[in-house]
Design a protein around this motif. Structure first.
Motif, PDB file in Angstrom:
ATOM      1  N   ALA A 110       0.859  -1.190   0.000  1.00  0.00           N
ATOM      2  CA  ALA A 110       0.000   0.000   0.000  1.00  0.00           C
ATOM      3  C   ALA A 110       0.893   1.238   0.000  1.00  0.00           C
ATOM      4  O   ALA A 110       2.085   1.156   0.325  1.00  0.00           O
ATOM      5  N   PHE A 111       0.309   2.393  -0.335  1.00  0.00           N
ATOM      6  CA  PHE A 111       1.127   3.604  -0.432  1.00  0.00           C
ATOM      7  C   PHE A 111       1.742   3.982   0.902  1.00  0.00           C
ATOM      8  O   PHE A 111       2.708   4.739   0.957  1.00  0.00           O
ATOM      9  N   LYS A 112       1.201   3.458   2.006  1.00  0.00           N
ATOM     10  CA  LYS A 112       1.727   3.795   3.328  1.00  0.00           C
ATOM     11  C   LYS A 112       3.222   3.475   3.450  1.00  0.00           C
ATOM     12  O   LYS A 112       3.928   4.092   4.237  1.00  0.00           O
ATOM     13  N   ASP A 113       3.705   2.504   2.653  1.00  0.00           N
ATOM     14  CA  ASP A 113       5.123   2.137   2.722  1.00  0.00           C
ATOM     15  C   ASP A 113       6.041   3.302   2.339  1.00  0.00           C
ATOM     16  O   ASP A 113       7.160   3.398   2.840  1.00  0.00           O
ATOM     17  N   GLY A 142      -6.004  -0.442   8.575  1.00  0.00           N
ATOM     18  CA  GLY A 142      -5.449  -1.662   7.996  1.00  0.00           C
ATOM     19  C   GLY A 142      -4.051  -1.492   7.428  1.00  0.00           C
ATOM     20  O   GLY A 142      -3.153  -2.283   7.705  1.00  0.00           O
ATOM     21  N   ASP A 143      -3.830  -0.435   6.654  1.00  0.00           N
ATOM     22  CA  ASP A 143      -2.573  -0.348   5.924  1.00  0.00           C
ATOM     23  C   ASP A 143      -1.463   0.374   6.684  1.00  0.00           C
ATOM     24  O   ASP A 143      -0.291   0.015   6.564  1.00  0.00           O
ATOM     25  N   THR A 144      -1.801   1.378   7.470  1.00  0.00           N
ATOM     26  CA  THR A 144      -0.773   2.034   8.280  1.00  0.00           C
ATOM     27  C   THR A 144      -0.164   1.024   9.248  1.00  0.00           C
ATOM     28  O   THR A 144       1.049   1.009   9.465  1.00  0.00           O
ATOM     29  N   THR A 254      -9.524   8.889  -0.561  1.00  0.00           N
ATOM     30  CA  THR A 254      -9.243   9.625   0.675  1.00  0.00           C
ATOM     31  C   THR A 254     -10.007   9.086   1.874  1.00  0.00           C
ATOM     32  O   THR A 254     -11.186   8.738   1.770  1.00  0.00           O
ATOM     33  N   GLY A 255      -9.303   9.025   3.010  1.00  0.00           N
ATOM     34  CA  GLY A 255      -9.906   8.667   4.284  1.00  0.00           C
ATOM     35  C   GLY A 255      -9.539   9.709   5.325  1.00  0.00           C
ATOM     36  O   GLY A 255     -10.321  10.573   5.697  1.00  0.00           O
ATOM     37  N   ASN A 256      -8.294   9.649   5.774  1.00  0.00           N
ATOM     38  CA  ASN A 256      -7.827  10.551   6.829  1.00  0.00           C
ATOM     39  C   ASN A 256      -7.231  11.840   6.268  1.00  0.00           C
ATOM     40  O   ASN A 256      -6.709  12.651   7.012  1.00  0.00           O
ATOM     41  N   PHE A 257      -7.273  12.017   4.945  1.00  0.00           N
ATOM     42  CA  PHE A 257      -6.870  13.252   4.271  1.00  0.00           C
ATOM     43  C   PHE A 257      -5.359  13.493   4.291  1.00  0.00           C
ATOM     44  O   PHE A 257      -4.883  14.564   3.945  1.00  0.00           O
ATOM     45  N   GLY A 258      -4.561  12.481   4.687  1.00  0.00           N
ATOM     46  CA  GLY A 258      -3.114  12.689   4.727  1.00  0.00           C
ATOM     47  C   GLY A 258      -2.512  12.724   3.333  1.00  0.00           C
ATOM     48  O   GLY A 258      -1.699  13.597   3.008  1.00  0.00           O
ATOM     49  N   ASP A 259      -2.922  11.772   2.495  1.00  0.00           N
ATOM     50  CA  ASP A 259      -2.324  11.648   1.174  1.00  0.00           C
ATOM     51  C   ASP A 259      -2.664  12.864   0.315  1.00  0.00           C
ATOM     52  O   ASP A 259      -1.796  13.435  -0.350  1.00  0.00           O
ATOM     53  N   ILE A 260      -3.912  13.283   0.338  1.00  0.00           N
ATOM     54  CA  ILE A 260      -4.283  14.422  -0.510  1.00  0.00           C
ATOM     55  C   ILE A 260      -3.728  15.724   0.064  1.00  0.00           C
ATOM     56  O   ILE A 260      -3.390  16.647  -0.684  1.00  0.00           O
ATOM     57  N   PRO A 306     -12.068  -0.757   2.910  1.00  0.00           N
ATOM     58  CA  PRO A 306     -12.087  -0.510   4.355  1.00  0.00           C
ATOM     59  C   PRO A 306     -11.068   0.528   4.820  1.00  0.00           C
ATOM     60  O   PRO A 306     -11.288   1.169   5.854  1.00  0.00           O
ATOM     61  N   SER A 307      -9.985   0.731   4.075  1.00  0.00           N
ATOM     62  CA  SER A 307      -8.984   1.699   4.523  1.00  0.00           C
ATOM     63  C   SER A 307      -9.503   3.129   4.446  1.00  0.00           C
ATOM     64  O   SER A 307      -8.848   4.055   4.909  1.00  0.00           O
ATOM     65  N   MET A 308     -10.681   3.307   3.837  1.00  0.00           N
ATOM     66  CA  MET A 308     -11.294   4.633   3.768  1.00  0.00           C
ATOM     67  C   MET A 308     -12.580   4.714   4.579  1.00  0.00           C
ATOM     68  O   MET A 308     -13.359   5.653   4.415  1.00  0.00           O
ATOM     69  N   ALA A 407      -3.177   5.045  -7.211  1.00  0.00           N
ATOM     70  CA  ALA A 407      -3.558   3.665  -6.891  1.00  0.00           C
ATOM     71  C   ALA A 407      -2.923   3.344  -5.555  1.00  0.00           C
ATOM     72  O   ALA A 407      -1.705   3.201  -5.446  1.00  0.00           O
ATOM     73  N   THR A 408      -3.762   3.265  -4.519  1.00  0.00           N
ATOM     74  CA  THR A 408      -3.235   3.286  -3.160  1.00  0.00           C
ATOM     75  C   THR A 408      -2.880   1.915  -2.604  1.00  0.00           C
ATOM     76  O   THR A 408      -2.151   1.828  -1.620  1.00  0.00           O
ATOM     77  N   ALA A 409      -3.410   0.841  -3.174  1.00  0.00           N
ATOM     78  CA  ALA A 409      -3.054  -0.494  -2.670  1.00  0.00           C
ATOM     79  C   ALA A 409      -3.046  -1.499  -3.815  1.00  0.00           C
ATOM     80  O   ALA A 409      -3.645  -1.288  -4.875  1.00  0.00           O
TER      81      ALA A 409
END
Ligand SMILES: *Cc1c(COP(=O)(O)O)cnc(C)c1O
Length: 462
Positions: A110-113, A142-144, A254-260, A306-308, A407-409
């Motif tokens: 996932a992009f969290k890496d 899930g991904d963080t 977007t979920g927690n708005f960190g990436d955007i 689910p990550s969003m 593409a986040t995951a």
């Protein structure tokens, strides 16, 4: 570079201190005091450089002297050495004018890496220098969590506790968190949603006795170092598509708005980004807020992305701070209103947000249909989060402006949803073979601050 809180009442910190601190002591989020500028020539010079070199150039001005330039380049090289693609963040074309930025070639898919691997290297270097020990507590949809386990497992000076919502992560996500055998990492399944997990982590940061006793540090996107690491791929992608000579739009699941939010930082640094499109699933509070001005969390609905599945979007606070003209008092007042149930933005603030952001949502059916159709039309297998992005991006294409959807995951992280949409069960990459066979280790925990603090005190290595 100094770092200041969005709420204006926390100590001003250096980059290293802000990275090690996580949440500001006034409950706010750290931001750089000024946004460094990349000139037209600086951006033009990025064309064709390796991802690692783009990282060094984009991030250097945020760090002042936290790391010597040679040392920083070594940390970056180590952070991305485990990625399965030499481009690190390859761009593939979906349609005329529409591109997909594949951010899922890191070790946990996932992009969290991207941010977590670099954060792990930077924190390790800092701890080695100071001899300090820290306890990292993070909340994850899930991904963080899986990315943090991968980045911090086995480290001498770090104990890591990850809170994930019981029953609301995919099996691959769960196994990535529960199968590492190192004694310094702990998967905690909390009775509640991601919002509950995130709220308890924030409570721990606001309990100063606990915070100071365990040396609490955070790796959620409340940590500004994580957000900054994500700024880099906006530069890499835009440069590949012709920036600075050409404007580029981005759509971000977007979920927690960190990436955007990282995209907003890139734009404010001078990258010619036209629009940043917020793509949400049916948990669409951000889309509703950007369309109507009202932000009022209600229940979280479980989805195939689910990550969003989030209602309280932490990093939106950072965007609101800028939209209020860097007014910390106004931001703090909004966050007080949020505690009491919600807030409504003024027309001026809505206009300020609309200058940078557009938004859209995808229903469950639209998400599944996008996975099916994209495979048929392009051969690209999307994960459900990326499919939310592609669906929304298609409604925001502009003639002459390339659109990049993040593409986040990797689809193999969400095989059930992908199989339901396409009949194809995506295989895990070879380095993850055996994930389904390894024994799991996790602790069920109540949604209760005191119980969580006691458990962390007991488990951490003194
Ligand atoms: C974390 C995550 C998101 C949401 O990113 P935010 O920075 O929280 O907005 C989207 N998709 C995937 C796969 C994620 O892991």
């Amino acid at each position: 570079m100094h770092y200041i809180s969005t709420r204006g009442h926390a100590p001003v910190l250096s980059f290293e201190a802000a990275m090690m601190t996580g949440l500001a002591r006034d409950g706010g989020l750290y931001l750089p005091e000024t946004i460094p500028q990349m000139t037209h020539a600086d951006i033009a010079a990025l064309a064709g450089l390796p991802y690692e070199e783009v990282t060094a150039r984009v991030l250097a001005p945020f760090m002042s002297d936290a790391f010597a330039s040679d040392e920083f380049r070594v940390l970056i090289a180590r952070a991305y050495a485990g990625f399965a693609h030499t481009a690190r963040a390859p761009l593939v074309q979906l349609a005329p004018g529409h591109f997909l930025l594949e951010l899922f070639h890191g070790p946990t898919l996932a992009f969290k890496d991207f941010a977590m691997q670099l954060l792990g290297q930077m924190m390790q270097a800092t701890l080695a220098r100071t001899g300090h020990r820290i306890t990292i507590v993070g909340a994850t949809s899930g991904d963080t969590g899986s990315a943090a386990m991968e980045a911090f497992r086995g480290l001498e000076n770090v104990d890591l506790f990850i809170l994930y919502p019981q029953g609301r992560v995919s099996e691959v996500q769960r196994r990535q968190m529960t199968t590492p055998t190192e004694a310094n990492v702990h998967a905690l399944a909390i009775d509640g949603t991601f919002d509950d997990a995130q709220a308890r982590v924030k409570d721990m940061f606001n309990d100063f006795d606990f915070r100071d006793a365990v040396g609490l540090a955070g790796v959620n996107s409340i940590n500004i170092a994580r957000v900054l690491a994500q700024v880099v791929y906006y530069f890499a992608a835009a440069s590949a598509l012709g920036a600075p000579g050409r404007e580029v739009d981005f759509t971000v699941p977007t979920g927690n708005f960190g990436d955007i939010f990282a995209g907003l930082v890139a734009k404010r640094m001078g990258l010619p980004i036209g629009r940043l499109v917020v793509a949400t699933n049916q948990n669409d509070i951000l889309h509703r807020c950007l369309s109507t001005g009202a932000y009022r969390p209600d229940g979280v609905m479980p989805t195939i992305s689910p990550s969003m599945d989030i209602q309280v979007s932490s990093n939106f606070e950072r965007a609101l701070y800028y939209a209020h003209g860097a007014d910390a008092a106004a931001t703090a007042a909004l966050m007080d209103d949020l505690k009491a149930g919600g807030f409504t933005l003024s027309q001026g603030v809505r206009d300020a947000l609309a200058a940078d952001f557009a938004s859209g949502r995808a229903s469950e059916d639209e998400t599944a249909a996008t996975i099916t159709r994209t495979l048929a039309q392009t051969g690209e297998l999307l994960c459900p989060h990326s499919a939310v992005g592609v669906h929304v991006a298609e409604q925001h294409l502009r003639a002459g402006v390339p659109m990049v959807t993040l593409a986040t995951a990797h689809p193999a992280k969400f095989p059930d949803a992908v199989q339901a949409a396409t009949g194809i069960r995506p295989a895990l990459p070879p380095h993850m073979a055996g994930l389904y066979d390894r024994p799991e280790r996790l602790t069920h925990v109540p949604n209760d601050l005191a119980a969580l603090e006691t458990l962390i005190h007991e488990r951490r290595r003194a």
